[in-house]
Design a protein around this motif. Structure first.
Motif, PDB file in Angstrom:
ATOM      1  N   LEU A   6      -8.797  12.840 -21.933  1.00  0.00           N
ATOM      2  CA  LEU A   6      -7.754  12.165 -22.685  1.00  0.00           C
ATOM      3  C   LEU A   6      -6.568  11.842 -21.786  1.00  0.00           C
ATOM      4  O   LEU A   6      -6.179  12.650 -20.955  1.00  0.00           O
ATOM      5  CB  LEU A   6      -7.260  13.051 -23.841  1.00  0.00           C
ATOM      6  N   GLU A   7      -6.000  10.674 -21.991  1.00  0.00           N
ATOM      7  CA  GLU A   7      -4.798  10.296 -21.248  1.00  0.00           C
ATOM      8  C   GLU A   7      -3.544  10.826 -21.908  1.00  0.00           C
ATOM      9  O   GLU A   7      -2.496  10.900 -21.278  1.00  0.00           O
ATOM     10  CB  GLU A   7      -4.715   8.772 -21.127  1.00  0.00           C
ATOM     11  N   GLY A   8      -3.618  11.158 -23.178  1.00  0.00           N
ATOM     12  CA  GLY A   8      -2.434  11.654 -23.847  1.00  0.00           C
ATOM     13  C   GLY A   8      -2.679  12.038 -25.281  1.00  0.00           C
ATOM     14  O   GLY A   8      -3.756  11.817 -25.830  1.00  0.00           O
ATOM     15  N   ARG A   9      -1.659  12.638 -25.840  1.00  0.00           N
ATOM     16  CA  ARG A   9      -1.683  13.042 -27.239  1.00  0.00           C
ATOM     17  C   ARG A   9      -0.581  12.307 -27.993  1.00  0.00           C
ATOM     18  O   ARG A   9       0.433  11.945 -27.411  1.00  0.00           O
ATOM     19  CB  ARG A   9      -1.504  14.551 -27.345  1.00  0.00           C
ATOM     20  N   ILE A  10      -0.787  12.160 -29.293  1.00  0.00           N
ATOM     21  CA  ILE A  10       0.128  11.394 -30.142  1.00  0.00           C
ATOM     22  C   ILE A  10       0.413  12.208 -31.404  1.00  0.00           C
ATOM     23  O   ILE A  10      -0.494  12.815 -31.964  1.00  0.00           O
ATOM     24  CB  ILE A  10      -0.521  10.055 -30.577  1.00  0.00           C
ATOM     25  N   THR A  11       1.654  12.181 -31.852  1.00  0.00           N
ATOM     26  CA  THR A  11       2.003  12.715 -33.167  1.00  0.00           C
ATOM     27  C   THR A  11       2.835  11.665 -33.884  1.00  0.00           C
ATOM     28  O   THR A  11       3.838  11.190 -33.354  1.00  0.00           O
ATOM     29  CB  THR A  11       2.801  14.031 -33.073  1.00  0.00           C
ATOM     30  N   VAL A  12       2.398  11.301 -35.078  1.00  0.00           N
ATOM     31  CA  VAL A  12       3.124  10.363 -35.921  1.00  0.00           C
ATOM     32  C   VAL A  12       3.639  11.153 -37.121  1.00  0.00           C
ATOM     33  O   VAL A  12       2.877  11.876 -37.757  1.00  0.00           O
ATOM     34  CB  VAL A  12       2.214   9.208 -36.407  1.00  0.00           C
ATOM     35  N   SER A  13       4.922  11.025 -37.408  1.00  0.00           N
ATOM     36  CA  SER A  13       5.497  11.743 -38.525  1.00  0.00           C
ATOM     37  C   SER A  13       6.551  10.888 -39.208  1.00  0.00           C
ATOM     38  O   SER A  13       6.958   9.857 -38.691  1.00  0.00           O
ATOM     39  CB  SER A  13       6.118  13.068 -38.073  1.00  0.00           C
ATOM     40  N   GLY A  14       6.995  11.344 -40.348  1.00  0.00           N
ATOM     41  CA  GLY A  14       8.027  10.674 -41.115  1.00  0.00           C
ATOM     42  C   GLY A  14       7.956  11.113 -42.548  1.00  0.00           C
ATOM     43  O   GLY A  14       7.123  11.938 -42.926  1.00  0.00           O
ATOM     44  N   MET A  15       8.824  10.570 -43.349  1.00  0.00           N
ATOM     45  CA  MET A  15       8.851  10.900 -44.769  1.00  0.00           C
ATOM     46  C   MET A  15       7.633  10.288 -45.458  1.00  0.00           C
ATOM     47  O   MET A  15       7.129   9.242 -45.044  1.00  0.00           O
ATOM     48  CB  MET A  15      10.128  10.352 -45.398  1.00  0.00           C
ATOM     49  N   PHE A  16       7.184  10.942 -46.510  1.00  0.00           N
ATOM     50  CA  PHE A  16       6.095  10.399 -47.315  1.00  0.00           C
ATOM     51  C   PHE A  16       6.428   8.969 -47.730  1.00  0.00           C
ATOM     52  O   PHE A  16       7.574   8.645 -48.002  1.00  0.00           O
ATOM     53  CB  PHE A  16       5.886  11.246 -48.574  1.00  0.00           C
ATOM     54  N   ARG A  17       5.404   8.123 -47.779  1.00  0.00           N
ATOM     55  CA  ARG A  17       5.531   6.741 -48.235  1.00  0.00           C
ATOM     56  C   ARG A  17       6.417   5.891 -47.314  1.00  0.00           C
ATOM     57  O   ARG A  17       7.032   4.933 -47.755  1.00  0.00           O
ATOM     58  CB  ARG A  17       6.059   6.664 -49.680  1.00  0.00           C
ATOM     59  N   THR A 168       3.656  15.580 -22.145  1.00  0.00           N
ATOM     60  CA  THR A 168       3.227  14.177 -22.085  1.00  0.00           C
ATOM     61  C   THR A 168       2.898  13.596 -23.461  1.00  0.00           C
ATOM     62  O   THR A 168       2.529  12.427 -23.548  1.00  0.00           O
ATOM     63  CB  THR A 168       2.002  14.012 -21.163  1.00  0.00           C
ATOM     64  N   MET A 169       3.030  14.398 -24.512  1.00  0.00           N
ATOM     65  CA  MET A 169       2.754  13.904 -25.858  1.00  0.00           C
ATOM     66  C   MET A 169       3.745  12.811 -26.233  1.00  0.00           C
ATOM     67  O   MET A 169       4.913  12.872 -25.878  1.00  0.00           O
ATOM     68  CB  MET A 169       2.828  15.040 -26.881  1.00  0.00           C
ATOM     69  N   ARG A 170       3.271  11.834 -26.957  1.00  0.00           N
ATOM     70  CA  ARG A 170       4.112  10.752 -27.471  1.00  0.00           C
ATOM     71  C   ARG A 170       4.342  10.992 -28.956  1.00  0.00           C
ATOM     72  O   ARG A 170       3.405  11.340 -29.690  1.00  0.00           O
ATOM     73  CB  ARG A 170       3.440   9.388 -27.293  1.00  0.00           C
ATOM     74  N   PHE A 171       5.584  10.809 -29.381  1.00  0.00           N
ATOM     75  CA  PHE A 171       5.954  11.017 -30.771  1.00  0.00           C
ATOM     76  C   PHE A 171       6.442   9.721 -31.379  1.00  0.00           C
ATOM     77  O   PHE A 171       7.207   8.989 -30.750  1.00  0.00           O
ATOM     78  CB  PHE A 171       7.077  12.056 -30.880  1.00  0.00           C
ATOM     79  N   VAL A 172       5.985   9.444 -32.587  1.00  0.00           N
ATOM     80  CA  VAL A 172       6.468   8.302 -33.354  1.00  0.00           C
ATOM     81  C   VAL A 172       7.013   8.882 -34.649  1.00  0.00           C
ATOM     82  O   VAL A 172       6.288   9.516 -35.411  1.00  0.00           O
ATOM     83  CB  VAL A 172       5.338   7.287 -33.645  1.00  0.00           C
ATOM     84  N   LEU A 173       8.298   8.655 -34.883  1.00  0.00           N
ATOM     85  CA  LEU A 173       8.934   9.131 -36.098  1.00  0.00           C
ATOM     86  C   LEU A 173       9.321   7.909 -36.924  1.00  0.00           C
ATOM     87  O   LEU A 173      10.151   7.095 -36.502  1.00  0.00           O
ATOM     88  CB  LEU A 173      10.167   9.961 -35.746  1.00  0.00           C
ATOM     89  N   ILE A 174       8.707   7.773 -38.074  1.00  0.00           N
ATOM     90  CA  ILE A 174       8.968   6.629 -38.955  1.00  0.00           C
ATOM     91  C   ILE A 174      10.106   7.013 -39.890  1.00  0.00           C
ATOM     92  O   ILE A 174      10.039   8.036 -40.585  1.00  0.00           O
ATOM     93  CB  ILE A 174       7.722   6.261 -39.788  1.00  0.00           C
ATOM     94  N   VAL A 175      11.140   6.182 -39.923  1.00  0.00           N
ATOM     95  CA  VAL A 175      12.287   6.423 -40.789  1.00  0.00           C
ATOM     96  C   VAL A 175      12.300   5.363 -41.873  1.00  0.00           C
ATOM     97  O   VAL A 175      12.228   4.177 -41.577  1.00  0.00           O
ATOM     98  CB  VAL A 175      13.611   6.391 -39.983  1.00  0.00           C
ATOM     99  N   ARG A 176      12.383   5.804 -43.090  1.00  0.00           N
ATOM    100  CA  ARG A 176      12.332   4.888 -44.224  1.00  0.00           C
ATOM    101  C   ARG A 176      13.735   4.648 -44.737  1.00  0.00           C
ATOM    102  O   ARG A 176      14.558   5.483 -44.841  1.00  0.00           O
ATOM    103  CB  ARG A 176      11.468   5.512 -45.317  1.00  0.00           C
TER     104      ARG A 176
END
Length: 176
Positions: A6-17, A168-176
Motif C-alpha cells: 500500500l502507498e498510503g492509508r485514508i480516513t474520511v470523517s465528518g458529521m452524519f449526512r 503518512t495517513m491522509r485525512f479528509v474531514l467533511i464539514v456540513r
C-alpha cells in the motif's frame, strides 16, 4: 495484499449526512483507493472505553456514541485521546468485546469481514488498526488498490492519535 504494497492509508470523517459516504465512493471509483464504510466505529469505541477506564471516569456506558465534542462529559478523556498515539496495549477483554460488537452490529453490512474477525489483533491499538485495514484490503481490495482506509462519522477526536500512529495517513474531514 501486504501492507507494504500500500502507498498510503485514508480516513474520511465528518458529521452524519454530510457527504462522507458519497465522497468515499468517489475516492474508490477508480479502484486505486479502497475506503470501507463504517467498519471501525467499534474500534474507536474500544479505544475511548480504554481511556475512560484508565482515567476512572464514572457514569458512562461502553456503547455510547464516540463523539461528545460539542459538550464533552469527560474532557480529561478527550485530552488523553488527543495526546495519544495508539501505542496502548489491547487488553484481551477489549479485543473480545470489539469482535463481539462487530459480529453483532456489522454482520449485514460487512459479512465477509465479520467471518474473519478471529484474524484481527495486535499488541497495540496501532497494530490492531493495521491488521483490520490489511484484512479489509484482502477481502475488498483488488489488484489496483494502492491506498486503503475507512469512512467513519464522528471520529474527529481520534484523528491526532491516528496521525501520530500513521504519519503518512491522509485525512479528509467533511464539514456540513
Amino acid at each position: 495484499m501486504s501492507r507494504r504494497a500500500l502507498e498510503g492509508r485514508i480516513t474520511v470523517s465528518g458529521m452524519f449526512r454530510s457527504g462522507t459516504t458519497l465522497f468515499s465512493r468517489m475516492l474508490g471509483a477508480t479502484g486505486e483507493n479502497l475506503v470501507v464504510s463504517d467498519p471501525l466505529v467499534y474500534y474507536f469505541k474500544a479505544y475511548r472505553n480504554l481511556h475512560l477506564r484508565k482515567l476512572g471516569a464514572q457514569g458512562w456506558h461502553p456503547d455510547e456514541p464516540t463523539c461528545d465534542a460539542f459538550r464533552p462529559r469527560f474532557p480529561a478523556v478527550n485530552a488523553a485521546i488527543a495526546a495519544a498515539d495508539l501505542s496502548e496495549a489491547v487488553p484481551a477483554d477489549v479485543l473480545a468485546k470489539l469482535r463481539e460488537d462487530l459480529r453483532l452490529w456489522k454482520g449485514e453490512q460487512h459479512p465477509r469481514l465479520v467471518e474473519c474477525l478471529d484474524r484481527i489483533g495486535g499488541a497495540s491499538f496501532a497494530e490492531l488498526y493495521r491488521s483490520m485495514i490489511d484484512l479489509m484490503v484482502e477481502l475488498y481490495g483488488g489488484a489496483r488498490t494502492r491506498r486503503a482506509g475507512v469512512k467513519v462519522s464522528w471520529c474527529e477526536e481520534f484523528l491526532p492519535a491516528m496521525a501520530r500512529a500513521f504519519p503518512t495517513m491522509r485525512f479528509v474531514l467533511i464539514v456540513r
